[in-house]
Structures are given as structure tokens and as C-alpha cells.
Design a protein around this motif. Structure first.
Motif, PDB file in Angstrom:
ATOM      1  N   LYS A  81       0.795  -1.232   0.000  1.00  0.00           N
ATOM      2  CA  LYS A  81       0.000   0.000   0.000  1.00  0.00           C
ATOM      3  C   LYS A  81       0.827   1.281   0.000  1.00  0.00           C
ATOM      4  O   LYS A  81       0.337   2.333  -0.386  1.00  0.00           O
ATOM      5  CB  LYS A  81      -0.930   0.027   1.223  1.00  0.00           C
ATOM      6  CG  LYS A  81      -1.988  -1.043   1.215  1.00  0.00           C
ATOM      7  CD  LYS A  81      -2.828  -0.960   2.475  1.00  0.00           C
ATOM      8  CE  LYS A  81      -3.904  -2.027   2.509  1.00  0.00           C
ATOM      9  NZ  LYS A  81      -4.704  -1.946   3.747  1.00  0.00           N
ATOM     10  N   ILE A  82       2.075   1.204   0.472  1.00  0.00           N
ATOM     11  CA  ILE A  82       2.868   2.428   0.625  1.00  0.00           C
ATOM     12  C   ILE A  82       4.130   2.376  -0.228  1.00  0.00           C
ATOM     13  O   ILE A  82       4.298   3.157  -1.149  1.00  0.00           O
ATOM     14  CB  ILE A  82       3.216   2.681   2.111  1.00  0.00           C
ATOM     15  CG1 ILE A  82       1.932   2.842   2.946  1.00  0.00           C
ATOM     16  CG2 ILE A  82       4.104   3.915   2.249  1.00  0.00           C
ATOM     17  CD1 ILE A  82       2.155   2.854   4.444  1.00  0.00           C
ATOM     18  N   ILE A  83       5.014   1.454   0.074  1.00  0.00           N
ATOM     19  CA  ILE A  83       6.334   1.447  -0.546  1.00  0.00           C
ATOM     20  C   ILE A  83       6.257   1.218  -2.050  1.00  0.00           C
ATOM     21  O   ILE A  83       6.961   1.875  -2.816  1.00  0.00           O
ATOM     22  CB  ILE A  83       7.252   0.407   0.136  1.00  0.00           C
ATOM     23  CG1 ILE A  83       7.485   0.819   1.596  1.00  0.00           C
ATOM     24  CG2 ILE A  83       8.583   0.266  -0.615  1.00  0.00           C
ATOM     25  CD1 ILE A  83       8.248  -0.185   2.416  1.00  0.00           C
ATOM     26  N   SER A  84       5.394   0.326  -2.485  1.00  0.00           N
ATOM     27  CA  SER A  84       5.327   0.004  -3.917  1.00  0.00           C
ATOM     28  C   SER A  84       4.871   1.191  -4.763  1.00  0.00           C
ATOM     29  O   SER A  84       5.103   1.217  -5.968  1.00  0.00           O
ATOM     30  CB  SER A  84       4.387  -1.185  -4.151  1.00  0.00           C
ATOM     31  OG  SER A  84       3.055  -0.823  -3.835  1.00  0.00           O
ATOM     32  N   ARG A  85       4.273   2.192  -4.153  1.00  0.00           N
ATOM     33  CA  ARG A  85       3.766   3.360  -4.888  1.00  0.00           C
ATOM     34  C   ARG A  85       4.725   4.545  -4.881  1.00  0.00           C
ATOM     35  O   ARG A  85       4.421   5.588  -5.450  1.00  0.00           O
ATOM     36  CB  ARG A  85       2.430   3.785  -4.295  1.00  0.00           C
ATOM     37  CG  ARG A  85       1.398   2.692  -4.421  1.00  0.00           C
ATOM     38  CD  ARG A  85       0.132   3.042  -3.723  1.00  0.00           C
ATOM     39  NE  ARG A  85      -0.726   1.854  -3.729  1.00  0.00           N
ATOM     40  CZ  ARG A  85      -2.014   1.889  -3.656  1.00  0.00           C
ATOM     41  NH1 ARG A  85      -2.634   3.043  -3.551  1.00  0.00           N
ATOM     42  NH2 ARG A  85      -2.709   0.783  -3.670  1.00  0.00           N
ATOM     43  N   PRO A 123      17.663  10.391  12.296  1.00  0.00           N
ATOM     44  CA  PRO A 123      18.968  10.436  11.624  1.00  0.00           C
ATOM     45  C   PRO A 123      18.873  10.574  10.101  1.00  0.00           C
ATOM     46  O   PRO A 123      19.625   9.948   9.362  1.00  0.00           O
ATOM     47  CB  PRO A 123      19.586   9.092  12.018  1.00  0.00           C
ATOM     48  CG  PRO A 123      18.414   8.188  12.167  1.00  0.00           C
ATOM     49  CD  PRO A 123      17.296   9.045  12.711  1.00  0.00           C
ATOM     50  N   PHE A 124      17.950  11.391   9.642  1.00  0.00           N
ATOM     51  CA  PHE A 124      17.759  11.652   8.221  1.00  0.00           C
ATOM     52  C   PHE A 124      17.063  12.996   8.099  1.00  0.00           C
ATOM     53  O   PHE A 124      16.540  13.527   9.075  1.00  0.00           O
ATOM     54  CB  PHE A 124      16.921  10.552   7.549  1.00  0.00           C
ATOM     55  CG  PHE A 124      15.683  10.187   8.323  1.00  0.00           C
ATOM     56  CD1 PHE A 124      14.538  10.975   8.282  1.00  0.00           C
ATOM     57  CD2 PHE A 124      15.657   9.046   9.115  1.00  0.00           C
ATOM     58  CE1 PHE A 124      13.409  10.650   9.008  1.00  0.00           C
ATOM     59  CE2 PHE A 124      14.528   8.709   9.845  1.00  0.00           C
ATOM     60  CZ  PHE A 124      13.399   9.513   9.792  1.00  0.00           C
ATOM     61  N   HIS A 125      17.077  13.547   6.891  1.00  0.00           N
ATOM     62  CA  HIS A 125      16.385  14.804   6.650  1.00  0.00           C
ATOM     63  C   HIS A 125      14.900  14.534   6.470  1.00  0.00           C
ATOM     64  O   HIS A 125      14.507  13.660   5.701  1.00  0.00           O
ATOM     65  CB  HIS A 125      16.936  15.512   5.405  1.00  0.00           C
ATOM     66  CG  HIS A 125      18.334  16.000   5.582  1.00  0.00           C
ATOM     67  ND1 HIS A 125      18.639  17.093   6.367  1.00  0.00           N
ATOM     68  CD2 HIS A 125      19.510  15.532   5.102  1.00  0.00           C
ATOM     69  CE1 HIS A 125      19.938  17.268   6.362  1.00  0.00           C
ATOM     70  NE2 HIS A 125      20.498  16.347   5.596  1.00  0.00           N
ATOM     71  N   VAL A 126      14.082  15.270   7.183  1.00  0.00           N
ATOM     72  CA  VAL A 126      12.629  15.123   7.099  1.00  0.00           C
ATOM     73  C   VAL A 126      12.076  15.851   5.878  1.00  0.00           C
ATOM     74  O   VAL A 126      11.118  15.396   5.251  1.00  0.00           O
ATOM     75  CB  VAL A 126      11.974  15.649   8.402  1.00  0.00           C
ATOM     76  CG1 VAL A 126      10.471  15.764   8.252  1.00  0.00           C
ATOM     77  CG2 VAL A 126      12.346  14.746   9.573  1.00  0.00           C
ATOM     78  N   GLU A 127      12.704  16.943   5.531  1.00  0.00           N
ATOM     79  CA  GLU A 127      12.232  17.787   4.425  1.00  0.00           C
ATOM     80  C   GLU A 127      12.039  16.968   3.147  1.00  0.00           C
ATOM     81  O   GLU A 127      12.944  16.276   2.701  1.00  0.00           O
ATOM     82  CB  GLU A 127      13.238  18.919   4.182  1.00  0.00           C
ATOM     83  CG  GLU A 127      12.707  20.042   3.350  1.00  0.00           C
ATOM     84  CD  GLU A 127      11.683  20.909   4.078  1.00  0.00           C
ATOM     85  OE1 GLU A 127      10.829  21.477   3.389  1.00  0.00           O
ATOM     86  OE2 GLU A 127      11.747  21.027   5.322  1.00  0.00           O
ATOM     87  N   ASP A 128      10.825  17.014   2.584  1.00  0.00           N
ATOM     88  CA  ASP A 128      10.453  16.340   1.328  1.00  0.00           C
ATOM     89  C   ASP A 128      10.592  14.819   1.366  1.00  0.00           C
ATOM     90  O   ASP A 128      10.620  14.168   0.330  1.00  0.00           O
ATOM     91  CB  ASP A 128      11.257  16.906   0.147  1.00  0.00           C
ATOM     92  CG  ASP A 128      10.890  18.353  -0.141  1.00  0.00           C
ATOM     93  OD1 ASP A 128       9.697  18.711   0.014  1.00  0.00           O
ATOM     94  OD2 ASP A 128      11.789  19.124  -0.495  1.00  0.00           O
ATOM     95  N   GLN A 129      10.667  14.258   2.528  1.00  0.00           N
ATOM     96  CA  GLN A 129      10.786  12.806   2.707  1.00  0.00           C
ATOM     97  C   GLN A 129       9.407  12.195   2.917  1.00  0.00           C
ATOM     98  O   GLN A 129       8.561  12.792   3.592  1.00  0.00           O
ATOM     99  CB  GLN A 129      11.666  12.544   3.933  1.00  0.00           C
ATOM    100  CG  GLN A 129      11.891  11.118   4.279  1.00  0.00           C
ATOM    101  CD  GLN A 129      12.864  10.466   3.340  1.00  0.00           C
ATOM    102  OE1 GLN A 129      12.481   9.578   2.593  1.00  0.00           O
ATOM    103  NE2 GLN A 129      14.108  10.896   3.366  1.00  0.00           N
ATOM    104  N   HIS A 130       9.171  11.010   2.367  1.00  0.00           N
ATOM    105  CA  HIS A 130       7.958  10.281   2.715  1.00  0.00           C
ATOM    106  C   HIS A 130       8.251   9.546   4.020  1.00  0.00           C
ATOM    107  O   HIS A 130       9.225   8.800   4.117  1.00  0.00           O
ATOM    108  CB  HIS A 130       7.551   9.274   1.630  1.00  0.00           C
ATOM    109  CG  HIS A 130       6.209   8.672   1.909  1.00  0.00           C
ATOM    110  ND1 HIS A 130       5.099   8.987   1.174  1.00  0.00           N
ATOM    111  CD2 HIS A 130       5.788   7.844   2.879  1.00  0.00           C
ATOM    112  CE1 HIS A 130       4.055   8.342   1.670  1.00  0.00           C
ATOM    113  NE2 HIS A 130       4.463   7.646   2.711  1.00  0.00           N
TER     114      HIS A 130
END
Length: 168
Positions: A20-24, A82-89
């Protein structure tokens, strides 16, 4: 009431997240677990899905709007994204969704780190008693409990669900 085993629910959730999420998505999402139960679930799901981004953990204690009203005295843990949130799903994982207030608090904290492209909500147990309009994208199980009953995730090893009855 029959309380289900957690392991089969987690396996179903991992498959649902993939379908439902990753494949899209064009790129792999980042995953964040909400302390404490959501963090335990996220650790399992992150590994099961073999996500490349490191797992984020969030403690939303100071973002709760009922922090003092309920007499909450949590052991506050630091949030670690430990990652950038900006524009991240983002896949946001919690153990139980009931009123929606924990999710509101988590989104408030998340936006302090940046503006994600999208947030998908994953929860092990859905107790439909919403006060706020949040609906999970992936659910392990939906349960209807009496108003005085609660469900608790125990863990981290093994992960178990326990029905909490009011004291007589």
C-alpha cells in the motif's frame, strides 16, 4: 475477548506497508517509531522491510496536549531522526491509535524537523474512539473495547498484547 498474537499481525502489516505504501513510491521512505511501543514495532517492521534509511525514534511527551491533565510523568527519551525530514515520505508507527492525540503530537514534533512530502500512519491496534480526524493507512487489527477497557503492548521481546480491565 480473544487477544491475538502479535507476530502474525506484524507480518501482515509488513506486507500491507510494502503493497500500500512502498510500492507506490519512487524512493524508499523513512520510518519513525513513537516511543515506546511504536518504537518496538518500528524496529521489527524496519528490519522486515529492509529499509535503507536508518530508523528514526520519536518521544512526543512534551508535545502532548494532555501532559499535565492526565498526570503523566513519563520517562522522557530523546528523539532521534537520523535523516532529513524535508520532502521525505515518512512512515509513522505507533502501537495503538485511539483518540488521535498521540498522532497530533507526533506530527507537531515532526514538523519541527522539517516538512515531509507525505506521512503514512501505521498502527498495530486501532481502537475507534477518535477525538481528532486521523486514520491509519495500515492497521494490524481493529478492536472494539468497552469504554473502560484498554489494550497495552508489552515488549520488546516478546511483543505481546494485554487487555487491561478496570479495577473493581
Amino acid at each position: 475477548m480473544n487477544i491475538p498474537e502479535v507476530a502474525p499481525l506484524l507480518n501482515k502489516m509488513a506486507q500491507d506497508i510494502q503493497d500500500k505504501i512502498i510500492s507506490r513510491l519512487a524512493e524508499q521512505p523513512a520510518m519513525i517509531g513513537i516511543h515506546t511501543g511504536g518504537a518496538w514495532l518500528a524496529e521489527y517492521l524496519h528490519k522486515a522491510l529492509d529499509l535503507q534509511q536508518p530508523l528514526g525514534l520519536m518521544d512526543i511527551s512534551f508535545y502532548r496536549d494532555d501532559f499535565q491533565g492526565k498526570g503523566l510523568h513519563p520517562q522522557v527519551k530523546p528523539s532521534n531522526l537520523p535523516f532529513h525530514v524535508e520532502d521525505q515520505h515518512i512512515i509513522l508507527v505507533d502501537d495503538v491509535i485511539m483518540s488521535g492525540r498521540t498522532i497530533r503530537a507526533a506530527l507537531n514534533e515532526l514538523f519541527d524537523y522539517g516538512r515531509p512530502a507525505a506521512v503514512s500512519l501505521v498502527t498495530l491496534v486501532d481502537l475507534p474512539r477518535r477525538e481528532l480526524p486521523f486514520q491509519p493507512d495500515v492497521v494490524g487489527i481493529s478492536m472494539d473495547l468497552a469504554p473502560e477497557q484498554r489494550i497495552k503492548l508489552g515488549g520488546p521481546e516478546p511483543l505481546t498484547l494485554t487487555l487491561l480491565e478496570p479495577k473493581a
